[in-house]
Design a protein around this motif. Structure first.
Motif, mmCIF file in Angstrom:
data_model
loop_
_atom_site.group_PDB
_atom_site.id
_atom_site.type_symbol
_atom_site.label_atom_id
_atom_site.label_comp_id
_atom_site.label_asym_id
_atom_site.label_seq_id
_atom_site.Cartn_x
_atom_site.Cartn_y
_atom_site.Cartn_z
ATOM 1 N N GLU A 148 53.257 47.930 23.273
ATOM 2 C CA GLU A 148 53.391 47.715 24.716
ATOM 3 C C GLU A 148 52.060 47.838 25.442
ATOM 4 O OE1 GLU A 148 56.396 50.649 25.312
ATOM 5 O OE2 GLU A 148 58.036 49.199 25.116
ATOM 6 N N LYS A 149 50.972 48.039 24.706
ATOM 7 C CA LYS A 149 49.633 48.023 25.320
ATOM 8 C C LYS A 149 49.128 46.596 25.529
ATOM 9 C CE LYS A 149 48.184 52.330 22.973
ATOM 10 N NZ LYS A 149 49.148 52.390 21.863
ATOM 11 N N ALA A 150 49.697 45.638 24.808
ATOM 12 C CA ALA A 150 49.187 44.260 24.825
ATOM 13 C C ALA A 150 49.144 43.646 26.223
ATOM 14 C CB ALA A 150 50.003 43.398 23.872
ATOM 15 N N PRO A 151 50.193 43.797 27.054
ATOM 16 C CA PRO A 151 50.115 43.200 28.397
ATOM 17 C C PRO A 151 48.952 43.726 29.223
ATOM 18 C CG PRO A 151 52.379 43.829 27.871
ATOM 19 C CD PRO A 151 51.508 44.404 26.796
ATOM 20 N N PHE A 152 48.568 44.973 29.000
ATOM 21 C CA PHE A 152 47.474 45.560 29.778
ATOM 22 C C PHE A 152 46.123 44.988 29.359
ATOM 23 C CE2 PHE A 152 51.059 48.404 29.719
ATOM 24 C CZ PHE A 152 51.177 48.779 31.044
ATOM 25 N N MET A 153 45.976 44.681 28.064
ATOM 26 C CA MET A 153 44.737 44.061 27.610
ATOM 27 C C MET A 153 44.658 42.601 28.090
ATOM 28 S SD MET A 153 43.411 46.645 26.245
ATOM 29 C CE MET A 153 44.423 47.654 27.364
ATOM 30 N N THR A 154 45.812 41.955 28.165
ATOM 31 C CA THR A 154 45.854 40.602 28.733
ATOM 32 C C THR A 154 45.456 40.638 30.205
ATOM 33 O OG1 THR A 154 47.694 40.122 27.219
ATOM 34 C CG2 THR A 154 47.288 38.544 28.983
ATOM 35 N N ALA A 155 45.871 41.692 30.908
ATOM 36 C CA ALA A 155 45.510 41.849 32.314
ATOM 37 C C ALA A 155 43.994 41.975 32.489
ATOM 38 C CB ALA A 155 46.211 43.072 32.905
ATOM 39 N N VAL A 156 43.342 42.652 31.570
ATOM 40 C CA VAL A 156 41.882 42.793 31.636
ATOM 41 C C VAL A 156 41.214 41.418 31.585
ATOM 42 C CG1 VAL A 156 39.830 43.690 30.463
ATOM 43 C CG2 VAL A 156 41.873 45.117 30.660
ATOM 44 N N ALA A 157 41.723 40.543 30.727
ATOM 45 C CA ALA A 157 41.160 39.189 30.637
ATOM 46 C C ALA A 157 41.312 38.447 31.968
ATOM 47 C CB ALA A 157 41.856 38.419 29.508
ATOM 48 N N CYS A 158 42.470 38.576 32.618
ATOM 49 C CA CYS A 158 42.686 37.945 33.922
ATOM 50 C C CYS A 158 41.715 38.489 34.971
ATOM 51 C CB CYS A 158 44.122 38.171 34.384
ATOM 52 S SG CYS A 158 45.379 37.343 33.392
ATOM 53 N N LEU A 159 41.489 39.779 34.951
ATOM 54 C CA LEU A 159 40.593 40.399 35.924
ATOM 55 C C LEU A 159 39.152 39.957 35.731
ATOM 56 C CD1 LEU A 159 42.168 43.966 35.855
ATOM 57 C CD2 LEU A 159 42.142 42.424 37.827
ATOM 58 N N MET A 160 38.735 39.779 34.501
ATOM 59 C CA MET A 160 37.377 39.318 34.242
ATOM 60 C C MET A 160 37.185 37.866 34.693
ATOM 61 S SD MET A 160 35.572 41.839 33.207
ATOM 62 C CE MET A 160 36.506 42.682 34.499
ATOM 63 N N LEU A 161 38.220 37.047 34.519
ATOM 64 C CA LEU A 161 38.170 35.670 35.022
ATOM 65 C C LEU A 161 38.079 35.671 36.551
ATOM 66 C CD1 LEU A 161 40.815 33.862 32.769
ATOM 67 C CD2 LEU A 161 38.344 33.470 32.788
ATOM 68 N N ALA A 162 38.868 36.539 37.190
ATOM 69 C CA ALA A 162 38.821 36.629 38.647
ATOM 70 C C ALA A 162 37.446 37.091 39.124
ATOM 71 C CB ALA A 162 39.907 37.597 39.133
ATOM 72 N N PHE A 163 36.860 38.057 38.428
ATOM 73 C CA PHE A 163 35.522 38.546 38.775
ATOM 74 C C PHE A 163 34.514 37.395 38.763
ATOM 75 C CE2 PHE A 163 31.338 40.162 37.884
ATOM 76 C CZ PHE A 163 31.242 41.356 38.608
ATOM 77 N N ALA A 164 34.545 36.599 37.710
ATOM 78 C CA ALA A 164 33.603 35.479 37.592
ATOM 79 C C ALA A 164 33.811 34.460 38.708
ATOM 80 C CB ALA A 164 33.758 34.825 36.222
ATOM 81 N N ALA A 165 35.079 34.177 39.036
ATOM 82 C CA ALA A 165 35.378 33.185 40.070
ATOM 83 C C ALA A 165 34.953 33.680 41.452
ATOM 84 C CB ALA A 165 36.867 32.856 40.055
ATOM 85 N N ILE A 166 35.241 34.937 41.765
ATOM 86 C CA ILE A 166 34.838 35.505 43.062
ATOM 87 C C ILE A 166 33.321 35.490 43.197
ATOM 88 C CG2 ILE A 166 34.772 37.627 44.440
ATOM 89 C CD1 ILE A 166 37.507 38.334 43.160
ATOM 90 N N ASN A 167 32.644 35.873 42.140
ATOM 91 C CA ASN A 167 31.189 35.955 42.153
ATOM 92 C C ASN A 167 30.540 34.597 42.393
ATOM 93 O OD1 ASN A 167 28.793 37.602 41.797
ATOM 94 N ND2 ASN A 167 28.479 36.488 39.878
ATOM 95 N N SER A 168 31.177 33.539 41.917
ATOM 96 C CA SER A 168 30.559 32.214 42.006
ATOM 97 C C SER A 168 31.052 31.389 43.195
ATOM 98 C CB SER A 168 30.829 31.427 40.714
ATOM 99 O OG SER A 168 32.219 31.225 40.541
ATOM 100 N N GLN A 169 32.241 31.689 43.745
ATOM 101 C CA GLN A 169 32.853 30.795 44.738
ATOM 102 C C GLN A 169 32.946 31.371 46.144
ATOM 103 O OE1 GLN A 169 36.600 29.059 43.406
ATOM 104 N NE2 GLN A 169 35.927 29.034 41.284
ATOM 105 N N TRP A 170 33.034 32.668 46.285
ATOM 106 C CA TRP A 170 33.282 33.231 47.606
ATOM 107 C C TRP A 170 31.984 33.614 48.310
ATOM 108 C CZ3 TRP A 170 37.999 37.107 47.404
ATOM 109 C CH2 TRP A 170 39.141 36.399 47.012
ATOM 110 N N SER A 171 31.982 33.407 49.619
ATOM 111 C CA SER A 171 30.901 33.932 50.453
ATOM 112 C C SER A 171 31.305 35.328 50.919
ATOM 113 C CB SER A 171 30.662 33.016 51.651
ATOM 114 O OG SER A 171 31.844 32.917 52.434
#
Length: 449
Positions: free
Chosen positions: A212-235
């Motif tokens: 049951e730890k697997a969903p939490f590690m999947t969440a980390v991947a989503c958060l890292m994608l969001a970090f990259a997108a915010i860093n490159s797209q948002w003012s």
């Protein structure tokens, strides 16, 4: 109860949502075809608005997807896989909410001062660290993880919305309020779709990996994608520097701005929103903690010994929330005489009933359907409350006000969880108390708005 009951409910809610979404899509097309005046100008404005929405919404969905992935398994992970007793599980949840309450007193102010975009990036890092702590079995590490999760939740429910509303007001100062309301409705509807997918995905990765730890590690991947997108797209955007006062600062020689606390005291609309948010969202978090134990009890009383499909149940509840968001948009579009206050009071009243009925009628089907009704209320509540806050709160102190609204909410949840005990009687008391408090919120809105 047979698995077919849950599969049938999922199919029914999915079909109903599809029908309502298609109906709304057809009606939007029809309205656009009738509006031929200034078509080129309107088309250009729509393109710019769409660009704004899709610069924000996919990132917002990634962030919320990371949160939803954890929903079905946070309680089972603590209770079953790690073998913690319910009092310890409650203490872990309580720690998270306590950290959220403490951090709410300063995170919004820091976000307004140093930038909402920066705060969103910090959120992605902190929430990832919170997920990673679940790889450990050490109780101290787990408590640290819950503290990080509490801070992350405060940021998630304040800085992302603050960034979006401020950018919207800056880029589209002449747009009617219905446009912002429509964006919130889209956010809630798509967020529920993401939640449904997250529920199914969480169950799939858990079955695939056997943990049951697997969903939490999947969440980390989503958060890292969001970090990259915010860093490159948002003012970056900030609060008004002239309005950056502490919670308890008072007016000085007549030129100093009002403190945030004074805003709540003097503006009855803000006070009503704060009370409503504390009670409704606090009840929602209590519901998150107690829903699976309540269903497990009703399932056991039915004489069944098989495991409940937690991922599928989570998906059904999110389908219900999506239905609520579609109903909100339908009501606001087709019934303009229904005021936000009237709709909010009705939603709170139905939510109160959905908490109380399972206490009186202990049946698995009834309990599940009442939980679905409460999620429908959530689907109406969140875009409605977001629109109200967007209209009432000033941009200069937006993140600070949003954060401070979460202090009494978190304190309420901490007080409830601090008294958590094993057994049916305690859960019945909690559900009855939430029902009574929701009725109190009805009274507050009736008096102040």
């Amino acid at each position: 109860m047979e698995m077919d009951f849950y599969k049938g409910n999922f199919a029914a809610f999915a079909l109903l949502n599809a029908v309502l979404a298609f109906r709304e899509y057809r009606q939007v097309d029809a309205r656009q075809e009738k509006d031929d005046e200034s078509k080129a100008e309107a088309e250009g404005k729509r393109v710019v608005l769409d660009k704004f929405k899709w610069n924000f919404i996919p990132i917002y969905l990634l962030v919320n997807g990371a949160d939803w992935l954890q929903g079905p398994y946070i309680y089972p992970l603590y209770k079953d896989e790690k073998g913690l007793v319910e009092e310890v599980v409650a203490a872990l949840f309580m720690t998270g909410f306590l950290a959220g309450a403490v951090s709410a007193s300063f995170t919004g102010k820091l976000a307004d001062r140093y930038g909402r975009r920066l705060a969103c990036l910090v959120f992605c890092v902190i929430y990832s660290l919170s997920c990673l702590t679940l790889l450990a079995d050490d109780i101290v590490t787990l408590f640290i993880g819950r503290m990080l999760g509490g801070v992350s939740t405060t940021l998630m429910y304040s800085v992302f919305e603050s960034w979006m509303v401020t950018e919207f007001n800056k880029q589209f100062p002449d747009e009617p309020g219905s446009t912002l309301s429509g964006i919130f409705s889209i956010m809630t509807t798509l967020n529920t779709v993401v939640a449904i997918i997250a529920g199914v995905l969480a169950e799939w990765v858990t079955d695939l990996t056997g943990t049951e730890k697997a969903p939490f590690m999947t969440a980390v991947a989503c958060l890292m994608l969001a970090f990259a997108a915010i860093n490159s797209q948002w003012s970056e955007n900030f609060g008004d520097k002239t309005e950056q006062t502490s919670i308890l600062d008072t007016e000085g020689n007549g030129t100093a701005p009002k403190s945030t606390l004074r805003l709540f005291i003097e503006d009855k609309r803000l006070l009503a929103l704060g009370v409503t948010a504390s009670i409704f969202e606090g009840s929602m978090y209590i519901f998150i903690f107690f829903k699976f134990p309540a269903l497990k009890l009703a399932h056991k009383l039915s004489g069944l010994t098989d495991d409940l499909p937690f991922g599928l149940i989570f998906a059904i509840l999110m389908c219900s929330m999506m239905l609520g968001s579609l109903l909100y948009k339908y009501i606001m579009t087709h019934y303009p005489h229904v005021t936000p206050t009237r709709l909010l009071i009705s939603t709170l009243s139905v939510a109160a009933a959905s908490f109380f009925i399972p206490v009186l009628w202990r049946d698995e089907r009834v309990t599940m359907w009442c939980f679905c009704i409460f999620e429908i209320c959530c689907g109406v509540y969140f875009p409605l409350m977001a629109y109200q806050k967007g209209k009432i709160v000033e941009d200069g102190v937006r993140a600070n006000v949003y954060g401070l609204m979460r202090i009494p909410l978190n304190v309420f949840v901490v007080l409830v969880l601090s008294t958590t005990k094993e057994g049916v009687r305690h859960r019945d008391l909690v559900f009855t108390s939430c029902s009574a408090l929701l009725l109190a919120a009805v009274a507050v809105n009736g008096m102040l708005l």
